[in-house]
Design an enzyme around this catalytic site. Structure first.
Site, PDB file in Angstrom:
ATOM      1  N   ASP A   1      -0.087   0.573   4.363  1.00  0.00           N
ATOM      2  CA  ASP A   1      -0.013   0.213   5.622  1.00  0.00           C
ATOM      3  C   ASP A   1      -1.197   0.224   6.531  1.00  0.00           C
ATOM      4  OD1 ASP A   1       1.825   1.668   7.480  1.00  0.00           O
ATOM      5  OD2 ASP A   1       1.573   3.351   7.567  1.00  0.00           O
ATOM      6  N   HIS A   2      -0.902  -0.119   7.592  1.00  0.00           N
ATOM      7  CA  HIS A   2      -2.142  -0.196   8.887  1.00  0.00           C
ATOM      8  C   HIS A   2      -2.678  -1.046   7.686  1.00  0.00           C
ATOM      9  CE1 HIS A   2      -0.089   1.217  12.292  1.00  0.00           C
ATOM     10  NE2 HIS A   2       0.988   2.063  11.208  1.00  0.00           N
TER      11      HIS A   2
ATOM     12  N   ASP B   1      -2.013  -4.901  11.054  1.00  0.00           N
ATOM     13  CA  ASP B   1      -2.010  -4.759  11.659  1.00  0.00           C
ATOM     14  C   ASP B   1      -3.127  -5.066  13.085  1.00  0.00           C
ATOM     15  OD1 ASP B   1      -2.100  -2.643  14.383  1.00  0.00           O
ATOM     16  OD2 ASP B   1      -2.519  -0.761  13.600  1.00  0.00           O
TER      17      ASP B   1
ATOM     18  N   GLY C   1       6.465   5.612  12.870  1.00  0.00           N
ATOM     19  CA  GLY C   1       6.964   7.070  13.796  1.00  0.00           C
ATOM     20  C   GLY C   1       7.536   7.398  13.662  1.00  0.00           C
TER      21      GLY C   1
ATOM     22  N   VAL D   1       7.565   7.134   8.134  1.00  0.00           N
ATOM     23  CA  VAL D   1       7.958   8.389   8.185  1.00  0.00           C
ATOM     24  C   VAL D   1       6.489   9.141   7.063  1.00  0.00           C
ATOM     25  CG1 VAL D   1       8.952  10.739   7.932  1.00  0.00           C
ATOM     26  CG2 VAL D   1       9.893   8.910   8.214  1.00  0.00           C
TER      27      VAL D   1
END
Ligand code: 13P
Length: 288
Positions: free
Chosen positions: A86-87, A108, A214, A236
């Site tokens: 993630d990111h 990202d 988010g 989440v």
């Protein structure tokens, strides 16, 4: 019991979600308790899920230490579990995750101007696809709810631009797109109102799974609108952390001689509870 010895493809589970109007929950897991609780919830509810870890979380859960945990849990589960970065903030971080066996990565570049975001994302996609790894990319600004005094109104100007999204996807070759429609990371001071009209416009023009970041604190109505209009993945993180800290605070307040093993058991159970709630909201139960 069927085991997924091979990692399930990120794209495959997202496409199924979009085709059938549900979303797969992507849960940020920073501990063994998080991973175990998330897998238990998914298996009990027969739901696909995504285990993920963001680069800013590496100081608390190092990528190289968590990767074997994620992969072992995913391959040993009786439901499809994808393992996702993630990111990722750089090409190098995405390459590290791919080298460790992650099935998909998010790059990202949303903090860069559009052209630079396109240029960098395209490079990551080219490298990742050479390894058969899927890429999620982001366009638009997802703010931080904890830094904002009130939810940012999801008026058109703070949201992902439709024309830019079309060009971005065409020019980068990304497999999934995270968009900004008034959503923010962290715990909202008040429930946001997502710009569902903008989501519909983006969905009408783009033929790929959309991602909502988010997720914590979003209203049930907005979640439902999202999953029925092209959002195939919902991230989440904060909701799990809040559930766990509440549970531990209660446990400590009731026990003068707290037991560490019992605390670990409760952290797993609290994770399972929070993940289950989101699986049911996202309607991914009985889709495995
Ligand atoms: P929340 O912490 O608001 O749930 O956001 C999670 C997220 O989007 C991780 O990328």
């Amino acid at each position: 019991k069927k085991f997924y010895v091979m990692l399930i493809s990120f794209k495959e589970i997202l496409l199924d979600a979009c085709r059938h109007g549900y979303a797969v929950g992507a849960f940020n897991c920073l501990s063994i308790e998080n991973v175990m609780g998330a897998i238990q919830a998914a298996e009990d509810l027969r739901s696909p899920i995504i285990l993920q870890l963001a680069e800013i979380q590496f100081p608390y859960a190092p990528l190289e230490m968590m990767a074997p945990v994620f992969l072992k849990a995913a391959k040993g589960a009786s439901v499809p579990v994808a393992v996702h970065l993630d990111h990722g903030l750089s090409y190098e971080t995405c390459a590290r995750a791919i080298g460790l066996g992650f099935g998909s990565v998010m790059f990202d570049g949303s903090g860069y101007p559009l052209e630079e975001n396109i240029r960098q994302t395209r490079g990551v996609v080219r490298m990742a696809h050479a390894f058969g790894t899927n890429v999620e990319a982001e366009l638009g600004r997802v703010g931080n709810a904890e830094e904002a005094a009130a939810p940012v109104p999801s008026t058109a100007d703070v949201c992902t631009d439709v024309g830019e999204a079309v060009r971005y996807v065409e020019q980068t070759g990304a497999d999934a797109l995270a968009i900004a429609i008034g959503n923010m990371h962290g715990w909202y001071v008040a429930t946001p109102q997502l710009n569902i009209a903008r989501l519909k416009e983006i969905h009408a023009r783009l033929n790929l799974p959309l991602v909502l970041h988010g997720g914590s604190g979003t209203s049930d109505a907005d979640f439902k609108a999202c999953i029925h209009h092209g959002i195939g993945k919902i991230n989440v993180a904060t909701a799990l952390q809040v559930e766990i800290t509440k549970e531990i605070r209660l446990y400590l307040s009731e026990n003068d001689r707290p037991d560490y093993m019992e605390m670990k058991r409760r952290m797993t159970a609290a994770t399972k509870h929070a993940v289950s709630k989101h699986i049911l909201l996202f309607e991914s139960d009985n889709r495995a």
